[in-house]
Design a protein around this motif. Sequence first.
Motif, PDB file in Angstrom:
ATOM      1  N   UNK A   1      33.719  28.282  33.303  1.00  0.00           N
ATOM      2  CA  UNK A   1      33.487  28.715  34.556  1.00  0.00           C
ATOM      3  C   UNK A   1      32.243  28.392  35.313  1.00  0.00           C
ATOM      4  N   UNK A   2      32.139  28.247  36.552  1.00  0.00           N
ATOM      5  CA  UNK A   2      31.280  28.163  37.332  1.00  0.00           C
ATOM      6  C   UNK A   2      31.236  29.323  38.247  1.00  0.00           C
TER       7      UNK A   2
ATOM      8  N   UNK B   1      26.147  31.625  37.318  1.00  0.00           N
ATOM      9  CA  UNK B   1      26.159  31.106  35.793  1.00  0.00           C
ATOM     10  C   UNK B   1      27.128  30.161  35.572  1.00  0.00           C
ATOM     11  N   UNK B   2      27.334  29.489  34.569  1.00  0.00           N
ATOM     12  CA  UNK B   2      28.252  28.467  34.088  1.00  0.00           C
ATOM     13  C   UNK B   2      28.450  28.492  32.652  1.00  0.00           C
ATOM     14  N   UNK B   3      29.607  28.297  32.127  1.00  0.00           N
ATOM     15  CA  UNK B   3      29.427  28.053  30.892  1.00  0.00           C
ATOM     16  C   UNK B   3      31.061  28.094  30.287  1.00  0.00           C
ATOM     17  N   UNK B   4      31.127  27.866  29.112  1.00  0.00           N
ATOM     18  CA  UNK B   4      32.576  28.064  28.181  1.00  0.00           C
ATOM     19  C   UNK B   4      32.457  29.381  27.673  1.00  0.00           C
ATOM     20  N   UNK B   5      33.581  29.982  27.963  1.00  0.00           N
ATOM     21  CA  UNK B   5      33.664  31.556  27.680  1.00  0.00           C
ATOM     22  C   UNK B   5      34.740  31.786  26.633  1.00  0.00           C
ATOM     23  N   UNK B   6      35.724  30.903  26.383  1.00  0.00           N
ATOM     24  CA  UNK B   6      36.879  31.097  25.342  1.00  0.00           C
ATOM     25  C   UNK B   6      37.349  29.593  25.012  1.00  0.00           C
ATOM     26  N   UNK B   7      37.914  29.712  23.882  1.00  0.00           N
ATOM     27  CA  UNK B   7      38.767  28.217  23.341  1.00  0.00           C
ATOM     28  C   UNK B   7      40.044  28.852  23.344  1.00  0.00           C
ATOM     29  N   UNK B   8      41.047  28.260  23.883  1.00  0.00           N
ATOM     30  CA  UNK B   8      42.391  28.670  23.883  1.00  0.00           C
ATOM     31  C   UNK B   8      43.297  27.452  23.282  1.00  0.00           C
ATOM     32  N   UNK B   9      44.005  28.015  22.437  1.00  0.00           N
ATOM     33  CA  UNK B   9      45.140  27.059  21.747  1.00  0.00           C
ATOM     34  C   UNK B   9      46.522  27.056  22.226  1.00  0.00           C
ATOM     35  N   UNK B  10      46.955  26.216  22.950  1.00  0.00           N
ATOM     36  CA  UNK B  10      48.177  26.357  23.782  1.00  0.00           C
ATOM     37  C   UNK B  10      49.497  26.557  22.627  1.00  0.00           C
ATOM     38  N   UNK B  11      50.272  27.620  23.005  1.00  0.00           N
ATOM     39  CA  UNK B  11      51.287  27.766  22.227  1.00  0.00           C
ATOM     40  C   UNK B  11      52.875  26.931  22.450  1.00  0.00           C
ATOM     41  N   UNK B  12      52.693  26.225  23.552  1.00  0.00           N
ATOM     42  CA  UNK B  12      53.997  25.704  23.939  1.00  0.00           C
ATOM     43  C   UNK B  12      54.794  26.154  25.137  1.00  0.00           C
ATOM     44  N   UNK B  13      54.481  27.571  25.229  1.00  0.00           N
ATOM     45  CA  UNK B  13      55.190  28.529  26.366  1.00  0.00           C
ATOM     46  C   UNK B  13      54.251  28.163  27.586  1.00  0.00           C
ATOM     47  N   UNK B  14      54.435  26.863  28.215  1.00  0.00           N
ATOM     48  CA  UNK B  14      53.834  26.810  29.289  1.00  0.00           C
ATOM     49  C   UNK B  14      53.527  28.124  30.351  1.00  0.00           C
ATOM     50  N   UNK B  15      54.727  28.591  30.890  1.00  0.00           N
ATOM     51  CA  UNK B  15      54.580  29.524  31.856  1.00  0.00           C
ATOM     52  C   UNK B  15      53.615  30.531  31.369  1.00  0.00           C
ATOM     53  N   UNK B  16      53.824  31.282  30.086  1.00  0.00           N
ATOM     54  CA  UNK B  16      53.162  32.150  29.619  1.00  0.00           C
ATOM     55  C   UNK B  16      51.556  31.808  29.405  1.00  0.00           C
ATOM     56  N   UNK B  17      51.420  30.732  28.804  1.00  0.00           N
ATOM     57  CA  UNK B  17      50.037  30.389  28.632  1.00  0.00           C
ATOM     58  C   UNK B  17      49.218  30.022  29.886  1.00  0.00           C
ATOM     59  N   UNK B  18      49.929  29.450  30.860  1.00  0.00           N
ATOM     60  CA  UNK B  18      49.266  29.362  32.184  1.00  0.00           C
ATOM     61  C   UNK B  18      48.773  30.542  32.830  1.00  0.00           C
TER      62      UNK B  18
ATOM     63  N   UNK C   1      48.225  33.325  31.409  1.00  0.00           N
ATOM     64  CA  UNK C   1      47.089  33.978  30.842  1.00  0.00           C
ATOM     65  C   UNK C   1      45.885  33.119  31.100  1.00  0.00           C
ATOM     66  N   UNK C   2      45.965  31.848  31.081  1.00  0.00           N
ATOM     67  CA  UNK C   2      44.636  31.091  31.390  1.00  0.00           C
ATOM     68  C   UNK C   2      44.139  31.558  32.770  1.00  0.00           C
ATOM     69  N   UNK C   3      45.182  31.739  33.546  1.00  0.00           N
ATOM     70  CA  UNK C   3      44.757  31.761  35.044  1.00  0.00           C
ATOM     71  C   UNK C   3      44.194  33.311  35.409  1.00  0.00           C
ATOM     72  N   UNK C   4      44.782  34.164  34.463  1.00  0.00           N
ATOM     73  CA  UNK C   4      44.217  35.855  34.340  1.00  0.00           C
ATOM     74  C   UNK C   4      42.794  35.854  34.071  1.00  0.00           C
ATOM     75  N   UNK C   5      42.203  34.899  33.347  1.00  0.00           N
ATOM     76  CA  UNK C   5      40.844  34.886  32.885  1.00  0.00           C
ATOM     77  C   UNK C   5      39.916  34.388  33.886  1.00  0.00           C
ATOM     78  N   UNK C   6      40.209  34.355  35.181  1.00  0.00           N
ATOM     79  CA  UNK C   6      39.341  34.089  36.220  1.00  0.00           C
ATOM     80  C   UNK C   6      39.510  34.830  37.540  1.00  0.00           C
TER      81      UNK C   6
ATOM     82  N   UNK D   1      40.761  31.648  46.673  1.00  0.00           N
ATOM     83  CA  UNK D   1      41.415  31.842  45.465  1.00  0.00           C
ATOM     84  C   UNK D   1      42.784  32.802  45.323  1.00  0.00           C
ATOM     85  N   UNK D   2      43.497  32.245  44.655  1.00  0.00           N
ATOM     86  CA  UNK D   2      45.091  32.982  44.418  1.00  0.00           C
ATOM     87  C   UNK D   2      45.083  33.797  43.229  1.00  0.00           C
ATOM     88  N   UNK D   3      45.015  35.050  43.314  1.00  0.00           N
ATOM     89  CA  UNK D   3      45.198  35.624  42.194  1.00  0.00           C
ATOM     90  C   UNK D   3      46.479  35.685  41.439  1.00  0.00           C
TER      91      UNK D   3
END
Length: 124
Positions: free
Chosen positions: A79-80, A86-103, A105-110, A121-123
């Motif tokens: 994130x910036x 501040x900027x930095x890497x805040x989490x390492x995420x391993x994709x599960x293959x369930x694209x809809x659920x993973x994306x 989750x990732x979007x919810x982290x911002x 920004x779109x919530x």
Amino acid sequence: MKKDWFIFPLGLVMKAMGGIPVDRSQRFSLVDRLAESINARSRVTLAITPEGTRRATDRWKTGFYRIALATGIPIQLAVIDYKKRELGIFETFWPTGNEERDLHYIRSRYSKEQARFPENFIEV
């Protein structure tokens, strides 16, 4: 990186660092090309902005996710944060293959509080 950056002399530096010129006008699978290039290397760093634009959008491009799946590498969420400066890497995420659920989750982290232009920004 955009192919326009690969001109002399900067192009020499970019290629020496392992840069891959991207020509977005060409109709080919950039995901496949990048996955091939990544799999051929012992070490790689790839930075992608999934929103893919400077204006408001209701969806992210999914190439970063498909590249991670194709190569078996994790996605590091970075994130910036313009509000906190501040900027930095805040989490390492391993994709599960369930694209809809993973994306989702990732979007919810911002949040829009981090954005330079919160109105774009779109919530989730």
